[in-house]
Structure formats: structure tokens, C-alpha cells
Scaffold this motif. Structure first.
Motif, PDB file in Angstrom:
ATOM      1  N   ILE A 515      -4.529   1.041  -6.274  1.00 28.78           N
ATOM      2  CA  ILE A 515      -3.635  -0.434  -5.696  1.00 28.78           C
ATOM      3  C   ILE A 515      -2.662   0.445  -5.951  1.00 28.78           C
ATOM      4  O   ILE A 515      -2.495   1.458  -5.317  1.00 28.78           O
ATOM      5  N   GLN A 516      -1.507  -0.235  -4.414  1.00 23.89           N
ATOM      6  CA  GLN A 516      -0.496   0.561  -4.077  1.00 23.89           C
ATOM      7  C   GLN A 516       0.859   0.565  -5.309  1.00 23.89           C
ATOM      8  O   GLN A 516       1.506   1.317  -4.411  1.00 23.89           O
ATOM      9  N   GLN A 517       0.800  -0.518  -5.229  1.00 25.75           N
ATOM     10  CA  GLN A 517       1.892  -1.531  -6.577  1.00 25.75           C
ATOM     11  C   GLN A 517       1.708  -0.928  -7.814  1.00 25.75           C
ATOM     12  O   GLN A 517       0.533  -1.765  -8.752  1.00 25.75           O
ATOM     13  N   PHE A 542      -0.320  -0.681 -14.929  1.00 26.27           N
ATOM     14  CA  PHE A 542      -0.437   0.328 -13.775  1.00 26.27           C
ATOM     15  C   PHE A 542       0.061   0.861 -13.374  1.00 26.27           C
ATOM     16  O   PHE A 542       0.383   0.300 -12.569  1.00 26.27           O
ATOM     17  N   ILE A 543       0.191   1.972 -12.748  1.00 30.10           N
ATOM     18  CA  ILE A 543       0.792   3.043 -12.172  1.00 30.10           C
ATOM     19  C   ILE A 543      -0.354   3.434 -11.146  1.00 30.10           C
ATOM     20  O   ILE A 543      -1.049   4.186 -11.076  1.00 30.10           O
ATOM     21  N   PRO A 544       0.092   3.405  -9.675  1.00 31.77           N
ATOM     22  CA  PRO A 544      -0.126   4.275  -8.505  1.00 31.77           C
ATOM     23  C   PRO A 544      -0.419   6.100  -9.543  1.00 31.77           C
ATOM     24  O   PRO A 544       1.002   6.221  -9.429  1.00 31.77           O
ATOM     25  N   LEU A 545      -1.009   6.920  -8.248  1.00 26.63           N
ATOM     26  CA  LEU A 545      -1.265   8.083  -8.913  1.00 26.63           C
ATOM     27  C   LEU A 545      -0.663   8.087  -7.017  1.00 26.63           C
ATOM     28  O   LEU A 545      -1.223   7.719  -5.752  1.00 26.63           O
ATOM     29  N   SER A 591     -10.442   4.093  -8.539  1.00 24.01           N
ATOM     30  CA  SER A 591      -9.811   5.235  -8.954  1.00 24.01           C
ATOM     31  C   SER A 591      -8.658   4.944  -8.470  1.00 24.01           C
ATOM     32  O   SER A 591      -7.383   4.368  -7.424  1.00 24.01           O
ATOM     33  N   GLY A 592      -7.387   6.430  -8.948  1.00 20.45           N
ATOM     34  CA  GLY A 592      -6.205   6.422  -8.041  1.00 20.45           C
ATOM     35  C   GLY A 592      -5.570   5.786  -8.682  1.00 20.45           C
ATOM     36  O   GLY A 592      -3.685   5.742  -8.142  1.00 20.45           O
ATOM     37  N   PRO A 629      -3.980  -4.633  -3.959  1.00 21.08           N
ATOM     38  CA  PRO A 629      -5.241  -3.777  -3.777  1.00 21.08           C
ATOM     39  C   PRO A 629      -5.681  -2.750  -2.914  1.00 21.08           C
ATOM     40  O   PRO A 629      -5.436  -3.483  -1.613  1.00 21.08           O
ATOM     41  N   CYS A 630      -6.423  -1.728  -2.277  1.00 23.30           N
ATOM     42  CA  CYS A 630      -6.632  -1.333  -0.962  1.00 23.30           C
ATOM     43  C   CYS A 630      -7.666  -0.502  -0.827  1.00 23.30           C
ATOM     44  O   CYS A 630      -8.029  -0.026  -1.846  1.00 23.30           O
TER      45      CYS A 630
END
Length: 731
Positions: A515-517, A542-545, A591-592, A629-630
Motif C-alpha cells: 500500500i502507498q498510504q 496499516f502504515i507503509p514501510l 509486504s512493505g 495498493p500497487c
């Protein structure tokens, strides 16, 4: 005539003939720990590691004849005992042996240089006390050299460098030494100066002892020492001063002598080099040509003089009863401390599974019982051997610092073994890189299913980077590994070792979804049936890494109070990882990002671990589509080495494959390109490179990072995934 004789005697007044001592004296287990060395031979592919190991075994009297790589004489190098290794001329598996030099027992592991077999280097360096880093005098520091250097750093393995192939056209040891300092960031200095290069290479000058060393006789067994030739005296003095200054910068005792303008003795300088090398503050650089039988004996002297014995290396175990607190292990070989060992490599032998083990503490005897710390199973040790390539020598016991092998041990690579079930000590695990490429595979004949299953299971136990799973949707067996060659070798081994020819499908790339945001979630899993139901409510975000952590999935518990009892946290974490196994965009792993749990609610009767695991899975499915999502794709660090005349066509080919050129290097007719290329665009590149360079080009690649895929590629994969789901529903 008499003047010539006098001059000859003056030049070679200290002649030593190594051939007189070429009788192997290894034999019994060494009692004195200071007389043991555990070393690995590591380098980039085609730097001469196996050839060097062959010479070491010959000069120490371990073998009677030397043979060349690729088995040109229908025999092949001792350490490349697999048929595939001899056919292809590359090392595929690490191979262990032992020998003796100057009354010191040396355990040697020869490792592969190809990045596809990097796990062999990884697990070897995990159990070794020192290493010889071999560098080609023409190629210098190359991509896999950097990888091996990182692995040595990870396990704090001291090393000495050996610049090989001084006889090759374009040999430039000064350039290689400069690269060791600039690219590997080693505090290094040369202990040798070559006497001639390329076809004029005759021997080396020992800067430390201030003498010339020549290697004569048919196989270089007659080693003669004499005065430094007049034309090299000034250079030898300069290099000695450089060596003293380099070591004085990192060694306190030598530094004091240097500041007082006192000239250290040879013994003082050697002691300082040893201390600095063991502390990984200095790297001695030696030179020679293994193929031409030059420089190997001084390298053996350096292994004994500068690399540590097992008592000079601090090895730690983890105490599972004390939150994995690190415990220093005793290197004593008298058996006064409890036994602890690490199984670092598995291999299918003629008598069943062969397990390679490093003994870290205590001793183990044939007939003893030991315990697998992972499974808590007791195992009786029926056979104990030392390995010489694929040959075995029975031994009655092995002590701390030894590397041995045993039969009939059911375990996995990386398992620890202790003396009893009550022991809470276990060894630290080794680093295992994630696979980067996948293939579908099936046996040609349905009658070979049993052989196929047997081979696949064995390869998985032997190699932690070789992964296998069954794809329910496509009904295919998918194998994953470190590269095309890695998987190709296993398919070939299936045919050669199990008589089970296999058909492989198109390579599949290990894409990821993320996810990007940041996105908040509030999910309730509620199911009522007769009797106790299921209930679990979770709230959080949920927080992107960061991009460097794209391969990770993290769970963070920030709840306050007992709205969710702490004993349910592992179930929530497991649900998160279960949900990430199959993404919602393309079906690839997610992931990520990290899951931050802030609050929730439980029911005294209906809540259970199952309920909270399903709540976690539901939260991921609910929130993921709203987090932008990407798709992520793996990017490889690629190094291409080609003759200058092919520079243009190769650069154009890489640009077509979406390469980002990071650096270039030109040297004496050859051009090296360093680039970052998506793995999805690298398939078939080996064939293209060969055809575009008349077979003269070569390339290596290794996993570097994940990055966002292009929208076009993402849309293609999304559409394919949707079509596959529709087909599945229509069946």
C-alpha cells in the motif's frame, strides 16, 4: 666461472625445498587448539578458487596429483566431485576437506563463486574462523566479491586476500589492491611484490622478510629464497614502509614503535599483522598464480601465521530461557563444557543423509546421544567422519573447533544440537536470502511422480534457498530459487541423480503487493452457531514501510488495557501473515507495511485465537483496497563485462530492458557496465549477450531491492489475475 658460482650462492643462500616435506601428516585429531585453522576459499566466479584449493592439497601432500577444473584430463579437480561441476567447469556445492601444514591442521571449505549458489558461501562462512578472499588480477573486485565481503562482515570473519592469475594478460595487482581499499573499504597492504607479470611472472618478493621467492620444478614444488633483485630493492623498501604505516594505524603496540621512530623486527611486525587481521582491522594481501604453481606455499604460511585458531574467535549461543540472551562459548577441547554443535549443510550420501557439523563447545564421541534443540528429539551418533571432498575418514570423536560429518541424523540445515533436553542453549541461525525467481516443474512421465517427490524433498532439506509449493489455481508445482542457473541445475540433477527428466515452465518473478498510504481499519469478526460462537474486534492502522523494508510485514501492538488479552496477539500476528500470502491485486504476496493495533474488543465466551486470526485476515482484505495498493517488482544489480567493440550494442540492449546504468569502468580492451535492471526484464539475457558478443561477454546479477512496477505492467498482471479468477469460478 667461479664468480658465477659465488653469485649463484649469494642469491640463493637460503634455499628451502618444499618438495621434501610434501608428505601428508594430518592423521589424528589435533589436541592443541592453537594448531587448528578453519578457513574458507571465497571469491567471484572464475577467480581460481578451486584451482587454488587443488594446489593447497597437493603441496601439503593431501593428494598425489593435481588435476584441472572442467575435468579436461577426464579426472577433474578434487573438490569439484559432482559430474555437473566437471561438465560446466563451475563449483555448485561447497566441499570440505582437511590437510596439514607446518604441524597445523587446516579444515578447508571451497565455496562456489556464482551468485545463484550464494547460500553455500553463506552457511560456510557462518561456521568458519577465517577466509582467503581470492581476486583475479585482471577482473579485480567484481560483483560477487562485494557479496562475499558483505557475508564476511555479517559473521565477522577475518580474511587474507590472494591476488591470483598474475600470469594473465592485462594483470595489474596495484589496481586490484587499490580496489580492495576503495570498493571493499579494507585497510589493506601488500605483503608481496610480483617479480614480473603475465608471461614474465617468475615469483614474488616477500616485503616482510625482504627476500625473493621463486617456484621451480615441474609443479613449483622447489621453493628457493634469495636476495631481492637490484631493480626491486627501492620498491621493496617503499612497500615495507607502507605496510608498517598501514598496520601501525590500527595496532597499538606497533603504533607506539612507529611514533618513536623505531624499526620493528620481523617478529614484531608479524605479531602486529596477526592481531590486526584477527580483529578485522587489516587485510594482508598476497600474490601469485595458482594455475602456474606460484605463490601457494607462502599463502599457506600466511594462513597459519595470520588467521585465527578457534580459541581466538568469540562464538556465542542464545539462551532460550533468558529471552535469547547471548552466551559466550568455551573453545576448550578437553570436554569440560557441555557439547553444542551446528548442522550447517546437508547432503545425500551413499549411506543416507550426510550432515556437516561445526562443534562449538565440548566434544562428541561415536555412540554418544545428542539432542536436536529445535525438535527436542534424541539422536544416537552411530558414525562420525571427516570429509575429504566426497571421501570419508572414520573418526572416534570430534572436539570444539572441529568440522565433522555424521550419518543418520534427521535434521534441517541450521539446526543446533546439544548434550541434553534440559539445555536451553541454541546457536544463532544463519542469514537465508529470499528467492527471486520461480519456475513451474513437472516430471516428463507420470510414472516418475515418486522419484520426483523424493528428489524435491531432498533438495529442499539441503538448500534453504530452494523453495517448493503447489499452486492450487494452476495445479502446478512451483520451485523458487536465486536465479535461472540455480533452478536449471536442480532440474538437471533430477535427471542425473533420480533418472527423472523434468519439464520446466516459463520463469515466474516474485512480485509483491503493498500500500502507498496509511489506512485505518475497524473490523469485527462475528459468527454465531449453536453453542459458543466466534467474536473478535480489532481497530488500528496499516502504515507503509520505507522502500528499504519492502520485503517486510510487521505487527505492532499499541493497545492499552485488556480490551484484547495479550494471549491473542500471536493469533492476530499470524492472521496478518496468512492474509499477506495472497494479494488482492494480482495474487502475489503482500509486504512493505506494518499493522499497528490500537484497540479492540473481546467476548468472555465467544472470543478465541481462531476468531482473532480471522478478524486480522478480514481487516487486511477490508482495508487493503483503500490504501492505494500497487505492485512491487524485484530489481537486480547487474554487472556486464564485454570487449570494447561491443559497448554500443550492449548498452542499447540494457536500455531496452529498462536498465538504470549506475557506473561504467574501462580497462585494457574491456568495458564493464554496472546497472540496476528489473528481474522481469532479464530473462533470456544470457543468450542475447552471448550472441551479441560472439561468446566473449559475461554478466552476473544478484537481488538488490524491490521498487514500484510500471503502471502498464501492473495493469497487465491485474487483468491476467482477474481472467484466472473468472475461469476458476466458471469451472
Amino acid at each position: 666461472m667461479s664468480c658465477l658460482v659465488i653469485g649463484f650462492i649469494r642469491n640463493f643462500r637460503k634455499a628451502r625445498i618444499y618438495s621434501l616435506t610434501r608428505q601428508y601428516t594430518g592423521g589424528p585429531i589435533q589436541d592443541d587448539v592453537s594448531k587448528i585453522r578453519n578457513i574458507g576459499i571465497s571469491a567471484h566466479i572464475d577467480s581460481g578458487k578451486t584451482t587454488l584449493t587443488e594446489r593447497i592439497l597437493f603441496y601439503t601432500g593431501r593428494i598425489e596429483q593435481m588435476h584441472e577444473v572442467k575435468g579436461k584430463d577426464n579426472v577433474g579437480a578434487t573438490m569439484d566431485f559432482m559430474d555437473l561441476e566437471r561438465q560446466r567447469g563451475i563449483t555448485i556445492q561447497s566441499a570440505a576437506t582437511y590437510t596439514s601444514w607446518n604441524d597445523t591442521n587446516i579444515n578447508i571449505i571451497d565455496t562456489p563463486g556464482h551468485v545463484d549458489f550464494t547460500i553455500e558461501v553463506e552457511r560456510s562462512l557462518r561456521v568458519l574462523d577465517g577466509a582467503v578472499l581470492v581476486l583475479c588480477c585482471v577482473g579485480g573486485v567484481q560483483s560477487q566479491t562485494l557479496t562475499v565481503n558483505r557475508q564476511m562482515k555479517r559473521y565477522s570473519v577475518p580474511c587474507i586476500a590472494f591476488i591470483n592469475k598474475l600470469d594473465r594478460l592485462g594483470a595489474n595487482p596495484d589496481r586490484v589492491l587499490s580496489q580492495i581499499r576503495s570498493k571493499l573499504h579494507h585497510n589493506a597492504a601488500a605483503l608481496h611484490i610480483p617479480i614480473g607479470l603475465q608471461s614474465e611472472h617468475k615469483g614474488v618478493i616477500d616485503v616482510l622478510q625482504n627476500k625473493a621467492i621463486y617456484f621451480e620444478g615441474e609443479f613449483g614444488t622447489d621453493v628457493t629464497e634469495g636476495e631481492v633483485p637490484d631493480e626491486f630493492k627501492v620498491l621493496a623498501e617503499t612497500k615495507r614502509k607502507e605496510l608498517i604505516e598501514t598496520v601501525a594505524n590500527v595496532d597499538e603496540k606497533l603504533g607506539e614503535l612507529f611514533l618513536e621512530d623505531k624499526q620493528p623486527t620481523t617478529e614484531e611486525l608479524m605479531a602486529a599483522i596477526r592481531r590486526a587481521t584477527i580483529n578485522r582491522r587489516f587485510t594482508p594481501v598476497l600474490m601469485g598464480s595458482a594455475l602456474k604453481n606460484k605463490g601457494v606455499q607462502p599463502l599457506l604460511d600466511a594462513v597459519v601465521s595470520y588467521l585465527p585458531n578457534p580459541s581466538e574467535v568469540s562464538n556465542y549461543a542464545l539462551d532460550t530461557d533468558k529471552e535469547e540472551e547471548r552466551v559466550l562459548l568455551s573453545p576448550s577441547r578437553d570436554g569440560s563444557h557441555p557439547f553444542l554443535g551446528l548442522a550447517f549443510k546437508l547432503e545425500a550420501g551413499r549411506y543416507g543423509q550426510l550432515t556437516y557439523m561445526r562443534i562449538y563447545q565440548g566434544l562428541i564421541r561415536r555412540g554418544d546421544t545428542m539432542v536436536n534443540t529445535r525438535t527436542k528429539k534424541k539422536i544416537r551418533l552411530s558414525r562420525l567422519v571427516r570429509m575429504h571432498s566426497n571421501k570419508m575418514e572414520e573418526i572416534s570423536e570430534a572436539r570444539a573447533g572441529d568440522i565433522c560429518s555424521m550419518f543418520g541424523i534427521e535434521c534441517n540445515s541450521g539446526d543446533s544440537f546439544s548434550h541434553s533436553k534440559t539445555s536451553s542453549l541454541t546457536m544463532e541461525s544463519m542469514h537465508v536470502p529470499d528467492p527471486v525467481i520461480s519456475l513451474s516443474i513437472r516430471p516428463e512421465s507420470s510414472n516418475d511422480i515418486e522419484k520426483f517427490s523424493k528428489g524435491i524433498n531432498r533438495f529442499q532439506r539441503e538448500d534453504p534457498t530452494f523453495k517448493v509449493h503447489y499452486e492450487e489455481e494452476s495445479k502446478e508445482t512451483i520451485i523458487s530459487g536465486m536465479g535461472e542457473l540455480h533452478l536449471e541445475i536442480y532440474a538437471e540433477r533430477m535427471r542425473a541423480e533420480y533418472n527423472c527428466p523434468c519439464i520446466t515452465g516459463k520463469p515466474k518473478v516474485a512480485f509483491r503487493e503493498t500500500i502507498q498510504q496509511p489506512v485505518k481499519f475497524n473490523y469485527v469478526h462475528k459468527k454465531q452457531t449453536g453453542g459458543a460462537g466466534q467474536y473478535g474486534k480489532i481497530e488500528g492502522e496499516f502504515i507503509p514501510l520505507d522502500a528499504e523494508q519492502y520485503t517486510k510485514v510487521e505487527f505492532v501492538d499499541q493497545t492499552i488495557g485488556m480490551n484484547i488479552p495479550k494471549n491473542y496477539m500471536p493469533a492476530i500476528d499470524k492472521g496478518l501473515h496468512d492474509a499477506c500470502e495472497r494479494g488482492l491485486l494480482t495474487g502475489h504476496r503482500m509486504s512493505g507495511f506494518k499493522m499497528v493495533l490500537l484497540d479492540g474488543q473481546h467476548h468472555a465466551v465467544d472470543s478465541s485465537e481462531m476468531a482473532f486470526r480471522l478478524a486480522s485476515i478480514g481487516a487486511v482484505k477490508q482495508a487493503f483496497p483503500t490504501g492505494a495498493p500497487c505492485l512491487l517488482e524485484p530489481v537486480m544489480a547487474v554487472e556486464v563485462n564485454v570487449p570494447d567493440e561491443f559497448q554500443g550494442v550492449i548498452l542499447a540492449g540494457l536500455n531496452r530492458r529498462r536498465a538504470v546504468i549506475t557506473n561504467t569502468d574501462a580497462l585494457e580492451g574491456y568495458f564493464t557496465i554496472y546497472a540496476e535492471v528489473p528481474l522481469n526484464d532479464m530473462f533470456g539475457y544470457a543468450t542475447e549477450l552471448r550472441s551479441n558478443t560472439q561468446g566473449k561477454g559475461e554478466f552476473t546479477m544478484e537481488y538488490l531491492k524491490y521498487q514500484k512496477a510500471l503502471p502498464k505492467l501492473e495493469n497487465e498482471l491485474v487483468e491476467k489475475y482477474k481472467e484466472a479468477l473468472l475461469k476458476k469460478k466458471s469451472k
